[in-house]
Design a protein around this motif. Structure first.
Motif, PDB file in Angstrom:
ATOM      1  N   ARG A   1       0.824  -1.212   0.000  1.00  0.00           N
ATOM      2  CA  ARG A   1       0.000   0.000   0.000  1.00  0.00           C
ATOM      3  C   ARG A   1       0.856   1.258   0.000  1.00  0.00           C
ATOM      4  O   ARG A   1       0.326   2.363  -0.029  1.00  0.00           O
ATOM      5  CB  ARG A   1      -0.917  -0.003   1.234  1.00  0.00           C
ATOM      6  N   ARG A   2       2.168   1.105   0.024  1.00  0.00           N
ATOM      7  CA  ARG A   2       3.056   2.259   0.152  1.00  0.00           C
ATOM      8  C   ARG A   2       3.511   2.732  -1.229  1.00  0.00           C
ATOM      9  O   ARG A   2       3.922   1.951  -2.076  1.00  0.00           O
ATOM     10  CB  ARG A   2       4.277   1.887   1.001  1.00  0.00           C
ATOM     11  N   ILE A   3       3.430   4.060  -1.449  1.00  0.00           N
ATOM     12  CA  ILE A   3       3.878   4.645  -2.709  1.00  0.00           C
ATOM     13  C   ILE A   3       5.274   5.213  -2.525  1.00  0.00           C
ATOM     14  O   ILE A   3       5.536   5.979  -1.605  1.00  0.00           O
ATOM     15  CB  ILE A   3       2.923   5.765  -3.154  1.00  0.00           C
ATOM     16  N   VAL A   4       6.192   4.827  -3.411  1.00  0.00           N
ATOM     17  CA  VAL A   4       7.552   5.356  -3.390  1.00  0.00           C
ATOM     18  C   VAL A   4       7.654   6.414  -4.472  1.00  0.00           C
ATOM     19  O   VAL A   4       7.456   6.131  -5.657  1.00  0.00           O
ATOM     20  CB  VAL A   4       8.579   4.231  -3.636  1.00  0.00           C
ATOM     21  N   LEU A   5       7.938   7.660  -4.090  1.00  0.00           N
ATOM     22  CA  LEU A   5       7.931   8.763  -5.028  1.00  0.00           C
ATOM     23  C   LEU A   5       9.169   8.763  -5.914  1.00  0.00           C
ATOM     24  O   LEU A   5      10.252   8.399  -5.502  1.00  0.00           O
ATOM     25  CB  LEU A   5       7.866  10.094  -4.275  1.00  0.00           C
ATOM     26  N   SER A   6       8.976   9.256  -7.129  1.00  0.00           N
ATOM     27  CA  SER A   6      10.106   9.541  -7.999  1.00  0.00           C
ATOM     28  C   SER A   6      10.816  10.777  -7.474  1.00  0.00           C
ATOM     29  O   SER A   6      10.187  11.694  -6.952  1.00  0.00           O
ATOM     30  CB  SER A   6       9.610   9.800  -9.422  1.00  0.00           C
TER      31      SER A   6
ATOM     32  N   ALA B   1       2.306  15.377  -3.913  1.00  0.00           N
ATOM     33  CA  ALA B   1       3.343  14.474  -4.422  1.00  0.00           C
ATOM     34  C   ALA B   1       2.910  13.022  -4.335  1.00  0.00           C
ATOM     35  O   ALA B   1       3.175  12.211  -5.235  1.00  0.00           O
ATOM     36  CB  ALA B   1       4.643  14.687  -3.643  1.00  0.00           C
ATOM     37  N   GLN B   2       2.217  12.654  -3.253  1.00  0.00           N
ATOM     38  CA  GLN B   2       1.725  11.280  -3.127  1.00  0.00           C
ATOM     39  C   GLN B   2       0.702  10.974  -4.222  1.00  0.00           C
ATOM     40  O   GLN B   2       0.698   9.881  -4.792  1.00  0.00           O
ATOM     41  CB  GLN B   2       1.080  11.092  -1.743  1.00  0.00           C
ATOM     42  N   ARG B   3      -0.159  11.927  -4.514  1.00  0.00           N
ATOM     43  CA  ARG B   3      -1.176  11.710  -5.552  1.00  0.00           C
ATOM     44  C   ARG B   3      -0.568  11.679  -6.950  1.00  0.00           C
ATOM     45  O   ARG B   3      -1.000  10.925  -7.809  1.00  0.00           O
ATOM     46  CB  ARG B   3      -2.223  12.823  -5.495  1.00  0.00           C
ATOM     47  N   LEU B   4       0.440  12.544  -7.158  1.00  0.00           N
ATOM     48  CA  LEU B   4       1.006  12.689  -8.491  1.00  0.00           C
ATOM     49  C   LEU B   4       2.138  11.699  -8.758  1.00  0.00           C
ATOM     50  O   LEU B   4       2.401  11.340  -9.912  1.00  0.00           O
ATOM     51  CB  LEU B   4       1.519  14.128  -8.637  1.00  0.00           C
ATOM     52  N   GLY B   5       2.801  11.275  -7.700  1.00  0.00           N
ATOM     53  CA  GLY B   5       3.942  10.379  -7.869  1.00  0.00           C
ATOM     54  C   GLY B   5       5.257  11.109  -7.980  1.00  0.00           C
ATOM     55  O   GLY B   5       6.309  10.487  -8.098  1.00  0.00           O
TER      56      GLY B   5
ATOM     57  N   ILE C   1      -2.254  22.117 -13.073  1.00  0.00           N
ATOM     58  CA  ILE C   1      -0.823  21.786 -13.069  1.00  0.00           C
ATOM     59  C   ILE C   1      -0.634  20.280 -12.901  1.00  0.00           C
ATOM     60  O   ILE C   1       0.171  19.648 -13.609  1.00  0.00           O
ATOM     61  CB  ILE C   1      -0.097  22.543 -11.931  1.00  0.00           C
ATOM     62  N   MET C   2      -1.373  19.680 -11.997  1.00  0.00           N
ATOM     63  CA  MET C   2      -1.256  18.247 -11.758  1.00  0.00           C
ATOM     64  C   MET C   2      -1.695  17.439 -12.984  1.00  0.00           C
ATOM     65  O   MET C   2      -1.062  16.433 -13.341  1.00  0.00           O
ATOM     66  CB  MET C   2      -2.077  17.856 -10.534  1.00  0.00           C
ATOM     67  N   GLU C   3      -2.765  17.886 -13.642  1.00  0.00           N
ATOM     68  CA  GLU C   3      -3.230  17.169 -14.835  1.00  0.00           C
ATOM     69  C   GLU C   3      -2.198  17.265 -15.956  1.00  0.00           C
ATOM     70  O   GLU C   3      -1.922  16.292 -16.658  1.00  0.00           O
ATOM     71  CB  GLU C   3      -4.567  17.754 -15.294  1.00  0.00           C
ATOM     72  N   VAL C   4      -1.602  18.432 -16.125  1.00  0.00           N
ATOM     73  CA  VAL C   4      -0.548  18.600 -17.131  1.00  0.00           C
ATOM     74  C   VAL C   4       0.650  17.713 -16.792  1.00  0.00           C
ATOM     75  O   VAL C   4       1.251  17.082 -17.683  1.00  0.00           O
ATOM     76  CB  VAL C   4      -0.125  20.085 -17.226  1.00  0.00           C
TER      77      VAL C   4
END
Length: 450
Positions: free
Chosen positions: A15-20, A50-54, A334-337
């Motif tokens: 369940r954990r997201i690792v960000l770029s 950042a969590q939502r966008l990656g 911005i997030m969608e772009v």
């Protein structure tokens, strides 16, 4: 049917997201009310975004003449520049956010950013309502995104829903309350029986109206917004000069009282309709039935009502202006772009104005009308007025007489559906009759079937 699978630079372990570690870098132009709001959103909600966008959003440059506006928000002075070239030529900047307002230099900077290979986000309704075609065509040519959700309705999602969620529909009607200042004024006048001048002064003191409120109260702000919405809804380029505009300065408390008696609420409506392959686009005060969804939209709130051939009636409601709602929409763009960049699909939704439907002049539209007249209080006068209306093919639905002033009686007429040109012809004749003291007001009636 083809399915495209896109992979984002983010790993998921359980369940954990690792960000770029690769940030999306932003060049922000303007640190006024909305610009400072965008900085606040990105700084305060940065981890959540950042969590939502990656990947994180980073403001690399801010074009602003006053560095203290930027540093007061927590950014370093080193990010501030007064030279647009520092943003345009920076290869690390992915997205340029234009929040300067006005036409120039915003137009030049937006086009320059697109031609430099940047994606662009803006909230600038003035720019889009006049130069949207040029900008969208440039974005398409360069394969870049140009997003402008915040240009209409502040924080209310409406541009993307029209372009995506409702794209399968043939839109028939777009009708909305898209200016909070005028809605506040009309709400207060109706509730409290106060004059236009009194409520306008209060709106200024509360910050709901500018010191020069012309753009709001004369309908120009709403006209720019409906030009944008009509262009998207009807696939036809509509610009600000194409929109017929009337403001609210002639509205009287008497009009509101009569409207209430007739079962109506009064709103400044931005209206765009398509019928038989032609469109009409206009902004003006209008009575709507009290049971219409827009009738209950009060104070500074906005709402946009849409009718599609398959979806039926849909209404989007919320705060149409202000720092936080508008900044919310800008950062959403911005997030969608950024997602489009990650998936290699920048420029996937280009200009949709692929048709050239005729825009009807105001004298060709059809509506019902409320007409308030002062007439000589003597026998035969009503018959004379009704005769003029009849000769111009204006059918009357109802007549109210309640008030007198000296030798004159005030009459209110409500017509059946009639062509605007026919009504104006009748009023021109009536205005020249000796039995007529004044044509006090003429207001269109919308939102109901005959």
């Amino acid at each position: 049917m083809f399915f495209h699978w896109f992979f984002y630079p983010v790993k998921r372990t359980g369940r954990r997201i690792v960000l770029s570690s690769e940030a999306v870098k932003i060049g922000l132009m303007g640190c006024g009310t909305v610009g400072s709001g965008v900085i606040k959103v990105i700084l305060e909600n940065g981890e959540y975004i950042a969590q939502r966008l990656g990947r994180p959003l980073v403001i690399k440059r801010v074009l602003e003449l006053d560095p203290t506006k930027v540093t007061a928000l927590g950014l370093a002075e080193s990010v501030v520049t007064n030279d647009f070239n520092d943003i345009q030529t920076d290869p690390e900047i992915d997205i340029v956010v234009e929040l300067m307002g006005g036409i120039e230099p915003a137009r030049t900077f937006v086009l320059g950013a697109l031609r430099a290979g940047k994606n662009v986000v803006t909230a600038n309704k003035d720019l889009i309502a006049l130069h949207g075609r040029e900008i969208l065509e440039t974005a398409q040519e360069m394969g870049r995104d140009f997003y402008f959700e915040a240009s209409v309705g502040g924080g209310i999602p409406i541009i993307i829903p029209l372009k995506q969620s409702l794209a399968a529909n043939k839109i028939q009607v777009v009708m909305g309350i898209v200016n909070g200042t005028t809605n506040y004024i009309l709400t207060k006048m109706a509730r409290e029986g106060r004059t236009y001048a009194e409520v306008l002064q209060e709106a200024k003191s509360l910050g709901y109206a500018e010191s020069d409120p012309t753009s709001d109260v004369e309908g120009y702000d709403a006209a720019r917004k409906i030009a944008i919405l009509a262009s998207i809804a009807f696939n036809t380029r509509v610009t600000f000069p194409d929109v017929y505009v009337e403001g609210i300065t002639r509205i009287s408390t008497l009009d509101l009282e009569y409207g209430k008696e007739l079962g109506y609420a009064l709103k400044l409506l931005a209206i765009a309709k398509e019928e038989a392959g032609e469109i009409d686009v206009r902004v003006h005060p209008a009575f709507i039935p009290v049971n219409h969804p827009l009738a209950s939209v009060n104070d500074v709130f906005n709402a946009i009502f849409i009718r599609g051939d398959f979806v039926g009636d849909v209404m989007h409601y919320g705060r149409g202006a202000g720092q936080r709602p508008t900044a919310s929409a800008v950062v959403g763009d911005i997030m969608e772009v950024a997602r489009n960049m990650q998936s290699g699909s920048s420029g996937r939704i280009s200009c949709t104005c692929f048709e050239q439907k005729r825009i009807k002049p105001i004298n060709e539209i059809e509506s019902r009308y409320y007409i308030r007249l002062m007439l000589k209080d003597r026998p035969g006068v009503l018959a004379s007025i009704a005769g003029v209306f009849g000769n111009q093919e204006v059918s009357l639905a109802s007549v109210i007489q309640k008030r007198t002033e000296g030798d004159f009686a005030e009459l209110v007429f409500v017509t059946h559906r009639v062509k605007e040109g026919s009504l104006q012809d009748a009023l021109k004749i009536i205005g020249g009759m000796s039995i007529v003291g004044a044509i006090n007001n003429v207001i269109r009636v919308e939102g109901e079937a005959e």
